[in-house]
Motif scaffolding. Structure first.
Motif, mmCIF file in Angstrom:
data_model
loop_
_atom_site.group_PDB
_atom_site.id
_atom_site.type_symbol
_atom_site.label_atom_id
_atom_site.label_comp_id
_atom_site.label_asym_id
_atom_site.label_seq_id
_atom_site.Cartn_x
_atom_site.Cartn_y
_atom_site.Cartn_z
ATOM 1 N N ASN A 127 0.865 -1.077 -0.035
ATOM 2 C CA ASN A 127 0.048 0.250 -0.083
ATOM 3 C C ASN A 127 1.015 1.219 -0.052
ATOM 4 O O ASN A 127 1.159 1.777 0.925
ATOM 5 C CB ASN A 127 -0.849 0.045 1.068
ATOM 6 C CG ASN A 127 -2.063 0.907 1.156
ATOM 7 O OD1 ASN A 127 -1.886 2.015 0.569
ATOM 8 N ND2 ASN A 127 -3.290 0.462 1.837
ATOM 9 N N ILE A 151 1.167 8.098 -1.823
ATOM 10 C CA ILE A 151 0.454 8.473 -2.945
ATOM 11 C C ILE A 151 1.677 8.731 -3.969
ATOM 12 O O ILE A 151 1.605 8.784 -5.416
ATOM 13 C CB ILE A 151 -0.057 9.937 -2.639
ATOM 14 C CG1 ILE A 151 -1.570 9.295 -1.850
ATOM 15 C CG2 ILE A 151 -0.713 10.601 -3.950
ATOM 16 C CD1 ILE A 151 -2.436 8.416 -2.795
ATOM 17 N N ARG A 158 2.957 6.198 -6.296
ATOM 18 C CA ARG A 158 2.284 5.419 -7.190
ATOM 19 C C ARG A 158 2.215 6.038 -8.622
ATOM 20 O O ARG A 158 2.094 6.987 -8.886
ATOM 21 C CB ARG A 158 0.436 5.579 -6.451
ATOM 22 C CG ARG A 158 0.549 4.924 -5.533
ATOM 23 C CD ARG A 158 -0.813 5.145 -4.665
ATOM 24 N NE ARG A 158 -0.853 4.654 -3.494
ATOM 25 C CZ ARG A 158 -1.854 3.693 -3.172
ATOM 26 N NH1 ARG A 158 -2.540 3.022 -4.042
ATOM 27 N NH2 ARG A 158 -1.665 2.887 -1.944
ATOM 28 N N SER A 173 -2.698 5.110 -8.412
ATOM 29 C CA SER A 173 -3.112 6.318 -7.866
ATOM 30 C C SER A 173 -4.589 6.219 -7.884
ATOM 31 O O SER A 173 -5.377 7.099 -7.267
ATOM 32 C CB SER A 173 -2.606 7.438 -8.956
ATOM 33 O OG SER A 173 -1.257 7.650 -8.762
ATOM 34 N N GLY A 194 -5.649 1.871 -1.071
ATOM 35 C CA GLY A 194 -5.253 3.108 -1.144
ATOM 36 C C GLY A 194 -5.451 3.778 -2.336
ATOM 37 O O GLY A 194 -5.044 5.162 -2.500
ATOM 38 N N PHE A 251 -7.412 5.942 -5.377
ATOM 39 C CA PHE A 251 -8.503 6.937 -5.493
ATOM 40 C C PHE A 251 -9.432 6.371 -6.425
ATOM 41 O O PHE A 251 -9.526 6.078 -7.453
ATOM 42 C CB PHE A 251 -8.189 8.178 -5.860
ATOM 43 C CG PHE A 251 -9.027 9.248 -5.785
ATOM 44 C CD1 PHE A 251 -9.298 10.045 -4.555
ATOM 45 C CD2 PHE A 251 -9.778 9.764 -6.946
ATOM 46 C CE1 PHE A 251 -10.115 11.036 -4.528
ATOM 47 C CE2 PHE A 251 -10.860 10.574 -6.914
ATOM 48 C CZ PHE A 251 -11.027 11.404 -5.596
ATOM 49 N N ASN A 307 -13.961 11.297 -0.444
ATOM 50 C CA ASN A 307 -12.795 10.013 -0.628
ATOM 51 C C ASN A 307 -13.033 9.397 -1.754
ATOM 52 O O ASN A 307 -12.733 8.108 -2.112
ATOM 53 C CB ASN A 307 -13.440 9.168 0.951
ATOM 54 C CG ASN A 307 -14.587 8.626 0.556
ATOM 55 O OD1 ASN A 307 -15.553 9.279 0.024
ATOM 56 N ND2 ASN A 307 -14.773 7.302 0.861
ATOM 57 N N ARG A 347 -6.410 13.098 -3.229
ATOM 58 C CA ARG A 347 -5.948 11.619 -3.340
ATOM 59 C C ARG A 347 -5.338 11.050 -1.944
ATOM 60 O O ARG A 347 -5.697 10.179 -1.392
ATOM 61 C CB ARG A 347 -5.062 11.231 -4.593
ATOM 62 C CG ARG A 347 -5.908 11.297 -5.631
ATOM 63 C CD ARG A 347 -5.209 10.751 -7.124
ATOM 64 N NE ARG A 347 -4.227 11.611 -7.428
ATOM 65 C CZ ARG A 347 -2.784 11.823 -7.672
ATOM 66 N NH1 ARG A 347 -2.338 10.865 -7.100
ATOM 67 N NH2 ARG A 347 -2.293 12.759 -8.004
ATOM 68 N N LYS A 348 -4.495 11.923 -1.364
ATOM 69 C CA LYS A 348 -3.831 11.789 -0.098
ATOM 70 C C LYS A 348 -4.864 11.633 1.101
ATOM 71 O O LYS A 348 -4.803 10.623 1.723
ATOM 72 C CB LYS A 348 -2.878 12.791 0.120
ATOM 73 C CG LYS A 348 -1.434 12.827 -0.572
ATOM 74 C CD LYS A 348 -0.580 13.833 0.044
ATOM 75 C CE LYS A 348 0.756 13.660 -0.596
ATOM 76 N NZ LYS A 348 1.733 14.744 -0.118
ATOM 77 N N ARG A 388 -7.114 8.459 0.489
ATOM 78 C CA ARG A 388 -6.177 7.411 0.961
ATOM 79 C C ARG A 388 -6.396 6.919 2.406
ATOM 80 O O ARG A 388 -6.819 5.750 2.950
ATOM 81 C CB ARG A 388 -4.682 7.352 0.387
ATOM 82 C CG ARG A 388 -4.063 6.340 0.975
ATOM 83 C CD ARG A 388 -2.500 6.276 0.469
ATOM 84 N NE ARG A 388 -1.523 5.337 0.860
ATOM 85 C CZ ARG A 388 -1.149 5.312 1.975
ATOM 86 N NH1 ARG A 388 -0.951 6.207 2.867
ATOM 87 N NH2 ARG A 388 -0.213 4.181 2.245
ATOM 88 N N ASN A 448 -10.126 5.953 3.178
ATOM 89 C CA ASN A 448 -10.659 4.576 2.686
ATOM 90 C C ASN A 448 -9.833 3.570 3.218
ATOM 91 O O ASN A 448 -10.392 2.462 3.607
ATOM 92 C CB ASN A 448 -10.367 4.883 1.070
ATOM 93 C CG ASN A 448 -11.244 5.736 0.361
ATOM 94 O OD1 ASN A 448 -12.463 6.134 0.987
ATOM 95 N ND2 ASN A 448 -10.873 6.115 -0.862
ATOM 96 N N VAL A 449 -8.665 3.587 3.693
ATOM 97 C CA VAL A 449 -7.967 2.451 4.069
ATOM 98 C C VAL A 449 -8.445 2.218 5.591
ATOM 99 O O VAL A 449 -8.916 1.163 6.169
ATOM 100 C CB VAL A 449 -6.373 3.071 4.169
ATOM 101 C CG1 VAL A 449 -5.625 1.763 4.988
ATOM 102 C CG2 VAL A 449 -5.786 2.843 2.699
#
Length: 379
Positions: free
Chosen positions: A190, A193, A196, A277, A299, A301, A320, A347-348, A351, A354-355
């Protein structure tokens, strides 16, 4: 306790069943399609296959190819009826519970047999089988008849529970569970960002899946926006593969296509998601996509279509992930992709959200005890 599972041979089904290994249950699987033979993915399960043909005669495949009408006539006498075989299994196994996965394929075909008994019956809804049952060939009366006999319900989203309630389901609801029994997230893959360098796309384009629209939408972007990414299209249908391979636009990019017809290990796919990403999934009908949950847990997006507002249950648009409201609108899709590419901070933040969400709600190890206990509470 004896549990008889009724399902097609499917990766998500195998993943669910493997949550019960070492739980002390005697588990049987009735492969309702009789299409794949013995599966070593659940080799600890007692499997029933090879039941359909009375006689697997020589040159059967050749006869089917060159003389399909005659072959169909022969098979009317050579194939056993699913109801007869299933009823015989019930008498032989004497299961304490029957669990069917998907309505059209695994509930409706055995309903007439189950109506003759009072064995507790669990139904797990999958994909579009509730949201778009008419597209899959079921009438509303048939759905309602299934719901009258089913005793216990599992869904992969709240949307489908609401729909089934409206259709008359009035028995026990066991809750929302990922269709595969949960995901395993390896944090070693994982990536942050900044590290990726991939965009991963679900490649279904089968009438419901609309990956071709995603590919076409990508061609609306300046090529420079995508050249810093490798594109991975997984579970790609043939028309998607043909479109990409024949496109001058995609010839200028690094593209890897994983065909839907070829096996690709799930742990390897998760690793790619952890290097991506952006994840893109697009369809006009679905349940809660397992691949979406996996991508979020790794992770990436998410940019995902939202049929019946199902995806909005776990994605807050613009926070998210992005929701595709019109899966056929190329401009909308390309605009969302471009926004995601340019907004690294979003995106950061996504991540992290969502994780944590997947870890707390969909982690396979956490869900295992709940799934094992679920069967113990069936009466």
């Amino acid at each position: 306790m004896k549990i008889l599972m009724v399902a097609i041979p499917n990766h998500h089904f195998f993943q669910w069943v493997n949550q019960l290994e070492h739980a002390g249950y005697e588990v049987h699987w009735f492969d309702i399609t009789d299409g794949a033979g013995f599966s070593d993915k659940i080799k600890w399960v007692k499997q029933s296959n090879g039941w359909k043909l009375k006689w697997n005669f020589p040159f059967r495949s050749r006869l089917k190819h060159y003389f399909p009408t005659f072959y169909k006539f022969v098979q009317n006498y050579n194939e056993r009826k699913v109801t007869a075989v299933f009823e015989k299994m019930l008498h032989e196994i004497q299961p304490d519970i029957v669990h069917s996965f998907e309505m059209q394929l695994a509930v409706w075909p055995i309903l007439s047999v189950m109506e003759k008994n009072t064995i507790p019956w669990i139904y797990s809804s999958w994909g579009s089988d509730v949201f778009n049952y008419s597209y899959l060939g079921m009438k509303i009366e048939e759905v309602r008849n299934c719901l009258k006999r089913v005793n216990y319900l599992i869904t992969d989203c709240q949307r489908d529970f609401s729909i089934l309630n409206e259709l008359g389901y009035a028995h026990t609801y066991l809750g929302v569970y990922p269709g595969n029994g949960g995901v395993t997230i390896d944090s070693n893959y994982n990536l942050e960002i900044e590290k990726r360098n991939k965009i991963i796309i679900k490649g279904y384009d089968d009438g419901v899946g609309k990956a071709l629209e995603v590919c076409k939408a990508l061609t609306q972007l300046p090529i420079a926006q995508l050249q810093k990414f490798d594109l991975v299209i997984f579970s790609a249908d043939k028309n998607v593969e043909d479109f990409v391979n024949s496109s001058d636009y995609f010839q200028k990019l690094e593209v890897r296509i994983l065909a839907r017809t070829s096996y690709f290990p799930n742990d390897k796919l998760l690793q790619i998601m952890g290097e991506s990403s952006i994840y893109i999934g697009n369809s006009i009908s679905d349940g809660m996509p397992n691949s979406l949950i996996e991508a979020m847990g790794m992770g990436a997006f998410p940019i995902q279509s939202n049929p019946g507002n199902v995806t909005a249950e776990i994605i807050k648009d613009g926070i998210n992930g992005f929701l595709i409201q019109n899966p056929l609108n190329l401009t909308e899709i390309s605009t969302l992709i471009s926004k995601a590419i340019h907004d690294e901070q979003l995106r950061k933040e996504a991540r992290t959200i969502n994780v944590n969400f997947v870890k707390n709600n969909c982690d396979r190890h956490i869900l295992k005890d709940k799934i094992v206990s679920l069967y113990k509470n069936i009466k």
